[in-house]
Design an enzyme around this catalytic site. Structure first.
Site, mmCIF file in Angstrom:
data_model
loop_
_atom_site.group_PDB
_atom_site.id
_atom_site.type_symbol
_atom_site.label_atom_id
_atom_site.label_comp_id
_atom_site.label_asym_id
_atom_site.label_seq_id
_atom_site.Cartn_x
_atom_site.Cartn_y
_atom_site.Cartn_z
ATOM 1 N N ASP A 30 0.835 -1.205 0.000
ATOM 2 C CA ASP A 30 0.000 0.000 0.000
ATOM 3 C C ASP A 30 0.873 1.259 0.000
ATOM 4 O O ASP A 30 1.968 1.259 0.557
ATOM 5 C CB ASP A 30 -0.893 -0.022 1.251
ATOM 6 C CG ASP A 30 -2.058 0.942 1.126
ATOM 7 O OD1 ASP A 30 -2.267 1.498 0.028
ATOM 8 O OD2 ASP A 30 -2.752 1.150 2.136
ATOM 9 N N ASN A 32 1.428 3.442 -2.908
ATOM 10 C CA ASN A 32 2.099 3.835 -4.159
ATOM 11 C C ASN A 32 1.852 5.294 -4.534
ATOM 12 O O ASN A 32 2.771 6.010 -4.947
ATOM 13 C CB ASN A 32 1.590 2.987 -5.333
ATOM 14 C CG ASN A 32 2.073 1.561 -5.262
ATOM 15 O OD1 ASN A 32 2.963 1.243 -4.495
ATOM 16 N ND2 ASN A 32 1.477 0.699 -6.066
ATOM 17 N N HIS A 48 2.770 3.549 -9.121
ATOM 18 C CA HIS A 48 2.384 2.167 -9.428
ATOM 19 C C HIS A 48 3.500 1.451 -10.188
ATOM 20 O O HIS A 48 3.735 0.269 -9.977
ATOM 21 C CB HIS A 48 1.089 2.140 -10.231
ATOM 22 C CG HIS A 48 -0.102 2.581 -9.426
ATOM 23 N ND1 HIS A 48 -0.315 2.153 -8.130
ATOM 24 C CD2 HIS A 48 -1.140 3.409 -9.724
ATOM 25 C CE1 HIS A 48 -1.434 2.688 -7.672
ATOM 26 N NE2 HIS A 48 -1.948 3.463 -8.617
ATOM 27 N N ASN A 79 -10.586 -1.395 -5.510
ATOM 28 C CA ASN A 79 -9.644 -0.562 -6.281
ATOM 29 C C ASN A 79 -10.060 -0.567 -7.754
ATOM 30 O O ASN A 79 -10.088 0.466 -8.422
ATOM 31 C CB ASN A 79 -8.213 -1.118 -6.225
ATOM 32 C CG ASN A 79 -7.544 -0.993 -4.865
ATOM 33 O OD1 ASN A 79 -6.663 -1.786 -4.542
ATOM 34 N ND2 ASN A 79 -7.946 -0.004 -4.072
ATOM 35 N N ARG A 83 -11.629 3.103 -8.797
ATOM 36 C CA ARG A 83 -10.633 4.104 -9.227
ATOM 37 C C ARG A 83 -10.859 4.497 -10.684
ATOM 38 O O ARG A 83 -11.498 3.771 -11.435
ATOM 39 C CB ARG A 83 -9.233 3.544 -9.025
ATOM 40 C CG ARG A 83 -8.958 3.363 -7.550
ATOM 41 C CD ARG A 83 -7.499 3.260 -7.262
ATOM 42 N NE ARG A 83 -7.311 3.043 -5.843
ATOM 43 C CZ ARG A 83 -6.129 2.928 -5.262
ATOM 44 N NH1 ARG A 83 -5.024 3.012 -5.984
ATOM 45 N NH2 ARG A 83 -6.043 2.743 -3.962
ATOM 46 N N ARG A 203 1.629 -5.098 6.179
ATOM 47 C CA ARG A 203 0.961 -4.030 5.432
ATOM 48 C C ARG A 203 1.816 -2.775 5.515
ATOM 49 O O ARG A 203 2.198 -2.344 6.606
ATOM 50 C CB ARG A 203 -0.426 -3.736 5.990
ATOM 51 C CG ARG A 203 -1.092 -2.610 5.201
ATOM 52 C CD ARG A 203 -2.531 -2.429 5.500
ATOM 53 N NE ARG A 203 -3.105 -1.472 4.559
ATOM 54 C CZ ARG A 203 -4.384 -1.328 4.324
ATOM 55 N NH1 ARG A 203 -5.248 -2.078 4.948
ATOM 56 N NH2 ARG A 203 -4.811 -0.436 3.460
ATOM 57 N N MET A 210 -6.957 -4.321 7.989
ATOM 58 C CA MET A 210 -6.752 -5.484 7.116
ATOM 59 C C MET A 210 -7.468 -5.289 5.772
ATOM 60 O O MET A 210 -7.136 -5.945 4.784
ATOM 61 C CB MET A 210 -7.257 -6.761 7.787
ATOM 62 C CG MET A 210 -6.331 -7.283 8.863
ATOM 63 S SD MET A 210 -4.775 -7.895 8.165
ATOM 64 C CE MET A 210 -5.314 -9.490 7.534
ATOM 65 N N SER A 211 -8.483 -4.427 5.754
ATOM 66 C CA SER A 211 -9.163 -4.075 4.505
ATOM 67 C C SER A 211 -9.573 -5.268 3.650
ATOM 68 O O SER A 211 -9.364 -5.261 2.438
ATOM 69 C CB SER A 211 -8.303 -3.138 3.671
ATOM 70 O OG SER A 211 -7.994 -1.981 4.381
HETATM 71 C C1 IPE Z 1 -1.263 0.542 -3.436
HETATM 72 O O1 IPE Z 1 -1.074 1.894 -3.483
HETATM 73 C C2 IPE Z 1 -1.528 -0.058 -4.800
HETATM 74 C C3 IPE Z 1 -2.948 -0.283 -5.108
HETATM 75 C C4 IPE Z 1 -3.905 -0.332 -4.231
HETATM 76 C C5 IPE Z 1 -3.311 -0.483 -6.499
HETATM 77 P P1 IPE Z 1 -2.287 2.919 -3.505
HETATM 78 O O2 IPE Z 1 -2.679 3.139 -4.927
HETATM 79 O O3 IPE Z 1 -3.368 2.456 -2.597
HETATM 80 O O4 IPE Z 1 -1.612 4.251 -2.967
HETATM 81 P P2 IPE Z 1 -2.108 5.147 -1.755
HETATM 82 O O5 IPE Z 1 -2.411 4.215 -0.601
HETATM 83 O O6 IPE Z 1 -3.308 5.882 -2.229
HETATM 84 O O7 IPE Z 1 -0.942 6.031 -1.470
HETATM 85 MG MG MG Z 2 -3.876 2.662 -0.610
#
Ligand code: IPE
Ligand code: MG
Length: 254
Positions: A30, A32, A48, A79, A83, A203, A210-211
């Site tokens: 988590d 990125n 990413h 996600n 997103r 994590r 834990m999501s």
């Molecule tokens: C983790 O990083 C990768 C994925 C969930 C795809 P994030 O994209 O969640 O990055 P943050 O947590 O918003 O910084």
């Molecule tokens: Mg994240």
């Protein structure tokens, strides 16, 4: 690599000798996007890219530490659903070009995929399935599971559905299924049956949740939260997590 860092890694490795080691490590990668913003990039996709490439290093560290079973959480079902499409498209491209390709080349791992593959674009689902097939017969290889389009609750739901479908196909009644349903039967119908439960879940990024990751499998896992964003996670952070794990297990079982 800086000499001091190398020294620290060597000390940590020495401290690990004789401590219980996890057989299966799961990692929630988590942070990125926060890493990218913090490093001055406006385009979070750069985070990413670094994150996907970082997984190759992590696998190397795990294999050096003797860990033969790894689950890496690349993206949750949420996600992918929530997103924006440019970000998801890029994540999928990385999954095809970095993750699947790497596992094909790296003969130390057999690939498994956990998640709702129908949430992924066809090309990504295909690339992953091909990599799973291609890596199936690798004698002595470790087990790498990529969790993508993954939700722990949906995994349990899917497992129960699969049990019911099988029961219907074999003419068993709902009452019979209810009577005999067991933890083992659910476990046998998870996305990747037959793996040991994760002993250690890490994590990154300082989130203390834990999501919905490995809901069924992680009930007895040690959890290690690390403040660093995933692309900044280092080998010493893995070694420290292993040391904490080893010490906790030693205390609990001595
Ligand atoms: C983790 O990083 C990768 C994925 C969930 C795809 P994030 O994209 O969640 O990055 P943050 O947590 O918003 O910084
Ligand atoms: Mg994240």
């Amino acid at each position: 690599m800086k000499p001091l860092y190398r020294l620290y890694a060597r000390i940590l490795r020495r401290q690990l000798a004789g401590l219980p080691m996890p057989q299966h490590v799961a990692i929630a990668m988590d942070g990125n996007r926060r890493w990218a913003r913090g490093a001055g990039y406006d385009d979070v996709r750069i985070g990413h890219r670094f994150g996907a490439e970082h997984l190759e290093l992590f696998l190397q560290w795990c294999s050096d530490a003797g860990i033969r079973c790894v689950t890496a959480w690349v993206a949750s079902a949420d996600n992918i659903r929530r997103r924006d499409s440019a970000e998801v498209d890029y994540l999928m491209e990385l999954t095809e070009t970095v993750v699947a390709d790497h596992v094909r080349r790296d003969h130390r791992w057999r690939l498994h995929v956990a998640g709702q593959l129908d949430l992924l674009p066809d090309s990504t689902a295909r690339a992953l399935k091909e990599a799973v097939e291609e890596t199936r017969d690798r004698p002595g290889a470790g087990e790498l599971t990529i969790a993508i389009g993954y939700s722990g609750r949906l995994e349990v739901l899917d497992a129960v559905r699969a049990v019911l479908d099988e029961a219907a196909a074999s003419g068993r009644s709902v009452a019979e299924v209810a009577e005999s349903l067991s933890e083992d039967e659910i476990s046998r119908h998870l996305y990747v049956p037959g793996l040991p439960d994760p002993d250690l879940v890490i994590r990154t990024s300082g989130e203390l949740r834990m999501s919905d990751f490995l809901l069924w499998q992680a009930t007895r896992s040690e959890i290690e939260f690390c403040e660093l964003y995933w692309p900044a996670f280092r080998e010493v952070d893995l070694l420290r997590a292993l040391r904490t794990y080893g010490r906790r297990r030693l205390e609990r079982f001595s």
